[in-house]
Each structure stands twice: as structure tokens, then as C-alpha cells.
Write an enzyme that holds these catalytic residues in place. Structure first.
Site, PDB file in Angstrom:
ATOM      1  N   ASP A  67       0.839  -1.201   0.000  1.00 22.58           N
ATOM      2  CA  ASP A  67       0.000   0.000   0.000  1.00 22.58           C
ATOM      3  C   ASP A  67       0.876   1.253   0.000  1.00 22.58           C
ATOM      4  OD1 ASP A  67       0.930  -0.289   2.600  1.00 22.58           O
ATOM      5  OD2 ASP A  67      -1.022  -0.477   3.529  1.00 22.58           O
ATOM      6  N   ASN A 137      -7.973  -2.046  14.019  1.00 23.10           N
ATOM      7  CA  ASN A 137      -9.371  -2.266  13.625  1.00 23.10           C
ATOM      8  C   ASN A 137      -9.485  -3.424  12.631  1.00 23.10           C
ATOM      9  OD1 ASN A 137      -8.261  -1.187  11.336  1.00 23.10           O
ATOM     10  ND2 ASN A 137      -9.733   0.467  11.078  1.00 23.10           N
ATOM     11  N   HIS A 139      -7.645  -3.841   9.874  1.00 18.10           N
ATOM     12  CA  HIS A 139      -7.364  -3.591   8.455  1.00 18.10           C
ATOM     13  C   HIS A 139      -6.118  -4.342   7.999  1.00 18.10           C
ATOM     14  CE1 HIS A 139      -5.044   0.335   9.557  1.00 18.10           C
ATOM     15  NE2 HIS A 139      -4.149  -0.554   9.215  1.00 18.10           N
ATOM     16  N   GLU A 144      -9.869  -1.161   4.826  1.00 19.59           N
ATOM     17  CA  GLU A 144     -10.521  -0.828   6.090  1.00 19.59           C
ATOM     18  C   GLU A 144     -11.777  -1.685   6.268  1.00 19.59           C
ATOM     19  OE1 GLU A 144      -9.095   0.962   8.216  1.00 19.59           O
ATOM     20  OE2 GLU A 144      -8.338   2.868   7.448  1.00 19.59           O
TER      21      GLU A 144
HETATM   22  C1  GLP Z   1      -0.959   0.611   8.556  1.00 22.25           C
HETATM   23  C2  GLP Z   1      -0.664   0.178   7.128  1.00 22.25           C
HETATM   24  C3  GLP Z   1      -0.398  -1.289   6.990  1.00 22.25           C
HETATM   25  C4  GLP Z   1       0.265  -1.824   8.230  1.00 22.25           C
HETATM   26  C5  GLP Z   1      -0.670  -1.696   9.406  1.00 22.25           C
HETATM   27  C6  GLP Z   1      -0.042  -2.061  10.732  1.00 22.25           C
HETATM   28  O1  GLP Z   1      -1.966   1.566   8.611  1.00 22.25           O
HETATM   29  N1  GLP Z   1      -1.657   0.538   6.169  1.00 22.25           N
HETATM   30  O2  GLP Z   1       0.384  -1.494   5.827  1.00 22.25           O
HETATM   31  O3  GLP Z   1       0.569  -3.184   8.016  1.00 22.25           O
HETATM   32  O4  GLP Z   1      -1.274  -0.419   9.466  1.00 22.25           O
HETATM   33  O5  GLP Z   1       0.935  -1.139  11.093  1.00 22.25           O
HETATM   34  P1  GLP Z   1       1.919  -1.345  12.325  1.00 22.25           P
HETATM   35  O6  GLP Z   1       2.776  -2.499  11.962  1.00 22.25           O
HETATM   36  O7  GLP Z   1       2.696  -0.059  12.416  1.00 22.25           O
HETATM   37  O8  GLP Z   1       1.095  -1.600  13.521  1.00 22.25           O
END
Ligand code: GLP
Length: 263
Positions: A67, A137, A139, A144
């Protein structure tokens, strides 16, 4: 689903790096999907160490992105593009011609850009191993809650909670509103998924993803449909799972459940 339960983030990162390293060793032209966020930072650090000690060669590896935030120039300190370079790409010998990260600031119409990214993945034979984090949440990427379980690469609107997560990083700057993300259907087409989650704040999302109902309200539950979904968790992230006994088995015993190319 294969859960590898580790004691610490460090151990989890090394476990994940061993899997990625093994996949590259068995297939030097591995098509690897990267994820941004805190969770895979230790994994990337370990991969860099393996490269620096001549145990890994990235010269034929093809790199894809999960992403990207929309509207940021590639070289913005906050873009995922910069993140991937900072934590991994500039430290290893990836061929620039093998970099296929999503672009958050393309001149193309987004619908045709997303369709062309799907084609790019297909033309390369698909992603072999997709690294994933999980949002609180539920995602996945920027899919989302409410995302179709069969969604494809597209523009998504960030939820309030996700935007709040960015508040610290963006400081006084306007928070990102939109992102481009592989869809849940696209993610599931990877030959294997490697999801990393560490910390108590991920426990609920992890339990819902593994043991909750399959639902668009919980995008990460879509991994239940994948025949080769591997989760690397620390004890805190695993603490809401009910099936703890099974997950407590030695990682070495569970390894037999991995496909041959990851063992
Ligand atoms: C983010 C990104 C994801 C990521 C996730 C978890 O918003 N869109 O690509 O895997 O949330 O992030 P983190 O590893 O910092 O908890």
C-alpha cells in the site's frame, strides 16, 4: 493457518526473517510483497544483516508494495516508498529494475493505474510471499472495515482510527485521507502470507482475524481463506487467542506444516 508464537519481538522478527531468507535461497527470483509499519521493521533489519553477512542475495528478487499513502511525493519522509528504502532497500542489492512499489502520486487516472498494477503483478507471475501487518481495527494494507473480501487494488478512504494512528508522524501537517492498496482478493492470491503482529494493542485484532467470523467488517479475517497464511506473534499479540495450547507448540515442530519452499 500456521501460528508461530515467539517470546519477544526480536525473536519474532528473526523467525520471520528466516522464512523470507529461506524463500529467497530456494527461489532467488522470489516475488516479495513488502508491508510498511512498525511490525516488520525488525524483520527488515534482520534481512539487511543477512545480506551484509553474505547470507542473502537480493539481486534477482522482485519487490512489490502492499500500500501507499496518496498525494505524497515518493521522496516524502512520510511515504511508504521512503520507509521501504530506509529500512530495507537501500541497504541490500535489489536491482532498481525489480522495484515495483505502489506510487501514491501518479499522473495516471487512479482506476487505470490500479488496473495496471494488477496486470504488473500478474505479468510477473504473481506475488510469492506477501508480508503483512494488521491494524487495530483489523485492516490489512489499507483495506478498512467494510472492504469486500474480494476487493482488488484500488483507492481507499482511511478510517478515523487509522488517521489518528498517523497523527504523531504527521505532526502539524494535514493527515492523509486516502491511500492506494492491494485489495483483499489481490492479497489472497499471493502464494503465502506472512503476517506479523506484536504487542497487547494487537491482541484483539489478531484474535478476531484468526478465530472471529469471516466478515468484511473484519478485513484481516480474510486470511482464513488462504491455504498458506503464516502468523508470527509475540505472547502479547497472541494473548486473546483461545487455542493457546496448540499455538504453544515448538516452532520447530510446526515447521513441518510449512510448504517445502519455506522450510
Ligand atoms: C498501517 C498500514 C499497513 C500496516 C498496518 C499495521 O496503517 N496501512 O500497511 O501493516 O497499518 O501497522 P503497524 O505495523 O505499524 O502496527
Amino acid at each position: 493457518m500456521l501460528v508461530l508464537l515467539t517470546e519477544t519481538v526480536e525473536e519474532g522478527s528473526q523467525t520471520a526473517a528466516r522464512l523470507v531468507g529461506q524463500a529467497i535461497t530456494k527461489n532467488p527470483a522470489l516475488r516479495l510483497g513488502l508491508a510498511a509499519g512498525q511490525s516488520p521493521i525488525g524483520l527488515y533489519r534482520t534481512l539487511v544483516n543477512l545480506y551484509q553477512s553474505a547470507q542473502l542475495d537480493f539481486s534477482r528478487v522482485q519487490i512489490f508494495g502492499l500500500d501507499e499513502l496518496l498525494g505524497l511525493p515518493r521522496n516524502s519522509p512520510r511515504s511508504y516508498h521512503t520507509f521501504f528504502h530506509h529500512h530495507l532497500l537501500r541497504h541490500v542489492n535489489v536491482d532498481p529494475a525489480h522495484l515495483h512499489l505502489l506510487n501514491g502520486q501518479t499522473d495516471e487516472d487512479m482506476a487505470s493505474y490500479c488496473a495496471s498494477y494488477e496486470r504488473l503483478i500478474r505479468d510477473h507471475g504473481g506475488i510469492d510471499l506477501q508480508i503483512l501487518g494488521i491494524g487495530r481495527n483489523g485492516h490489512l494494507g489499507f483495506n478498512e472495515p467494510g472492504s469486500s473480501l474480494n476487493s482488488r487494488t484500488r483507492v481507499s478512504l482511511l478510517s478515523v482510527q487509522t488517521k489518528e494512528n498517523f497523527a504523531q508522524v504527521f505532526d502539524q501537517m494535514p493527515l492523509p485521507e486516502r491511500a492506494v492498496t492491494l485489495g483483499l482478493g489481490t492479497i489472497r492470491e499471493a502464494r503465502a502470507l506472512l503476517l506479523l503482529a506484536f504487542g497487547k494493542h494487537k491482541a484483539e485484532a489478531v484474535a478476531n482475524a484468526l478465530e472471529g467470523p469471516l466478515s468484511a467488517s473484519n478485513p484481516a479475517s480474510s486470511i482464513q481463506l488462504h491455504p498458506t497464511a503464516i502468523l508470527v506473534l509475540d505472547r502479547d499479540a497472541a494473548s486473546f487467542l483461545t487455542n493457546q495450547e496448540y499455538y504453544r507448540q515448538e516452532a520447530s515442530q510446526l515447521r513441518v506444516l510449512l510448504p517445502e519452499w519455506l522450510r
